[in-house]
Each structure stands twice: as C-alpha cells, then as structure tokens.
Design a protein around this motif. Structure first.
Motif, PDB file in Angstrom:
ATOM      1  N   GLY A   1      -4.456   2.625   2.474  1.00 19.63           N
ATOM      2  CA  GLY A   1      -4.527   2.474   1.032  1.00 19.63           C
ATOM      3  C   GLY A   1      -3.182   2.314   0.354  1.00 19.63           C
ATOM      4  N   GLN A   2      -2.097   2.652   1.019  1.00 19.80           N
ATOM      5  CA  GLN A   2      -0.772   2.482   0.428  1.00 19.80           C
ATOM      6  C   GLN A   2      -0.387   1.007   0.432  1.00 19.80           C
ATOM      7  OE1 GLN A   2       1.680   5.253   2.791  1.00 19.80           O
ATOM      8  NE2 GLN A   2       1.831   6.531   0.957  1.00 19.80           N
ATOM      9  N   SER A   3       0.589   0.693  -0.390  1.00 21.44           N
ATOM     10  CA  SER A   3       1.069  -0.689  -0.457  1.00 21.44           C
ATOM     11  C   SER A   3       2.530  -0.747  -0.026  1.00 21.44           C
ATOM     12  CB  SER A   3       0.927  -1.233  -1.875  1.00 21.44           C
ATOM     13  OG  SER A   3       1.743  -0.497  -2.762  1.00 21.44           O
ATOM     14  N   MET A   4       2.961  -1.926   0.383  1.00 15.22           N
ATOM     15  CA  MET A   4       4.359  -2.109   0.734  1.00 15.22           C
ATOM     16  C   MET A   4       4.685  -3.601   0.756  1.00 15.22           C
ATOM     17  SD  MET A   4       5.143  -1.718   4.785  1.00 15.22           S
ATOM     18  CE  MET A   4       6.825  -2.205   4.416  1.00 15.22           C
ATOM     19  N   THR A   5       5.967  -3.887   0.731  1.00 20.13           N
ATOM     20  CA  THR A   5       6.455  -5.263   0.808  1.00 20.13           C
ATOM     21  C   THR A   5       7.472  -5.370   1.922  1.00 20.13           C
ATOM     22  OG1 THR A   5       6.153  -5.609  -1.565  1.00 20.13           O
ATOM     23  CG2 THR A   5       7.608  -7.128  -0.410  1.00 20.13           C
ATOM     24  N   LEU A   6       7.287  -6.379   2.770  1.00 22.18           N
ATOM     25  CA  LEU A   6       8.254  -6.691   3.810  1.00 22.18           C
ATOM     26  C   LEU A   6       9.115  -7.857   3.312  1.00 22.18           C
ATOM     27  CD1 LEU A   6       5.810  -5.324   5.317  1.00 22.18           C
ATOM     28  CD2 LEU A   6       6.521  -6.618   7.326  1.00 22.18           C
ATOM     29  N   LEU A   7      10.423  -7.706   3.523  1.00 21.43           N
ATOM     30  CA  LEU A   7      11.345  -8.738   3.062  1.00 21.43           C
ATOM     31  C   LEU A   7      11.904  -9.530   4.234  1.00 21.43           C
ATOM     32  CD1 LEU A   7      13.192 -10.144   0.988  1.00 21.43           C
ATOM     33  CD2 LEU A   7      14.808  -8.248   1.324  1.00 21.43           C
ATOM     34  N   CYS A   8      11.890 -10.833   4.095  1.00 25.15           N
ATOM     35  CA  CYS A   8      12.527 -11.724   5.053  1.00 25.15           C
ATOM     36  C   CYS A   8      13.592 -12.522   4.322  1.00 25.15           C
ATOM     37  CB  CYS A   8      11.501 -12.673   5.663  1.00 25.15           C
ATOM     38  SG  CYS A   8      12.220 -13.914   6.770  1.00 25.15           S
ATOM     39  N   ALA A   9      14.777 -12.580   4.897  1.00 28.45           N
ATOM     40  CA  ALA A   9      15.859 -13.356   4.305  1.00 28.45           C
ATOM     41  C   ALA A   9      16.497 -14.233   5.369  1.00 28.45           C
ATOM     42  CB  ALA A   9      16.901 -12.426   3.689  1.00 28.45           C
TER      43      ALA A   9
END
Lengths: 117, 115
Positions: free
Chosen positions: A16-24
């Motif tokens: 139920g938690q949210s998150m964002t993965l970053l790609c650069a």
C-alpha cells in the motif's frame, strides 16, 4: 561520464505504500526504458519513452506510472505497492542513429532491488 | 509477434572447456539479435549483436554467435571458458515487429564455470 544511474539501490516497502524510482543518464540518449527482472522470467518491459515528455506502455505496465519531464531523467512510480511488485528494476537508455532509429544497443543501470512485504 | 526461447536455464561447465548457450527466436520479419551478460548484482552489458551482414558475430571476452536464419537460432559460443565467465546470459530480439527500439528478452541462462 556516469552512464545510467538508479536511485535507490535497495528499498523495502509495506503493501500500500508508494515510492518513486529515479533513473538518470548523462549520455544525451533519446530513448529510456524501465524493466523488471524476476527469476525465470528474464526482463520484461514496463514502460518506455522515446523522448522528453512522451511515455508509452510496455509488456507489464499495470500498477506503475512513469514520467519523463527532463530528457536525462525517467521516473518510475508505484502508487500502491503490492507483494507482486517485489522485483529487481532496471533502467536502460539508447540513442538515435538516424531518422529516429535506435542504435539498437541499450545501456543499463545497476538496478534497484525492491521488496514489498 | 516476436519471441525468444532460451532452452537451458542453467549450464555448468568446467574451466577451459567450450560452451554453447542456445537461443531460438520466432519472427515473421527481419530481426536484430543480441546477447547480454549480467554479472552478479550488476546491470546488463552487451556482449554482441547481429544487425545484418556476416552471420558470424564476434563479441567481447572471446564470445561469438552465429545467426542461422533457417533454424531461427542465434547460439552463443566460447571455445574456452574462465571462472570469470560465471554470469547470467540473456538473448534478446528486436526489429520491425516489436519496434526497433524495443527488446524482447529470453528468460536467461545461468552459466556456472567450475574449477
């Protein structure tokens, strides 16, 4: 020249938690991709982008969203994590050779290992 | 639609022995073929690719692969493996049917080189 980098390297989430993965990427590549890797299933394409401001669905897009606001960054979001999203996530990029044809070689980041409990 | 089959999930081989990792694809149109290697806890690195021309393709680390259109295969070979070749190997296909900028990956073959 760092190539393709991913943040974070590891993460544990509760259902139920949210998150964002970053790609650069610092190679000025047009195309960027998000894959997930699961045992015995190889890599499956989640979403991809053929340029800044554009995204498209891949093979397994459900439960994920993406954004490409800047050419060098490609974000993968999980709005409500589920145990089925436990996986290793890879970002990749590729460049245009001519007439919007990809170079055919994709450059991969080191991966993010995500566990959802 | 395109697809890729890697028949062997694991291949154990002794050091300095030859190895062949098998890859078959299905496609009704022309294809581009790739082999990638993934060392433990790392991303994928391109070993070699076939786009056109000579059907025998040489890659990094002494690997080579042969494109066989009649058998729809792209097997990876190395005449003498080292311990450092222990890794997972992925075959991938791209081409007009899937969009030249998108890959379809096989399920991978884990190569374990034994001393």
């Amino acid at each position: 020249n760092a190539g393709v980098t991913q943040t974070p390297k590891f993460r544990v989430l509760k259902t139920g938690q949210s998150m964002t993965l970053l790609c650069a990427q610092d190679m000025n590549h047009e195309y960027m991709y998000w894959y997930r890797q699961d045992p015995g299933m190889g890599l499956r394409l989640i979403h991809y982008s053929v340029g800044e401001g554009t995204t498209a669905k891949g093979e397994v897009p459900d439960g994920y969203n993406v954004s490409r606001l800047k050419k060098q960054n490609f974000l993968l979001g999980l709005e409500s994590a589920a145990p089925s999203q436990t996986s290793v996530y890879f970002c990749a990029s590729s460049y245009i050779v001519a007439d919007y044809m990809s170079s055919y070689e994709q450059y991969f980041g080191p991966g993010t290992r995500l566990t959802v409990t | 639609a395109q697809s890729v089959t890697q028949l062997d999930s694991q291949v154990p081989v002794f050091e300095e022995a030859p190895v062949e990792l098998r890859c078959n694809y299905s496609s009704s149109v022309s294809v581009y073929l790739f082999w990638y290697v993934q060392y433990p806890n790392q991303g994928l690195q391109l070993l070699l690719k076939y786009l056109s021309g000579s059907t025998l393709v040489k890659g990094i680390n002494g690997f080579e692969a042969e494109f066989n259109k009649s058998q729809t295969s792209f097997h990876l070979r190395k005449p003498s493996v080292h311990i450092s070749d222990t890794a997972e190997y992925f075959c991938a296909v791209s081409g007009p049917a899937s969009g030249t900028y998108k890959y379809i990956f096989g399920t991978g073959t884990r190569l374990k080189v034994l001393a």
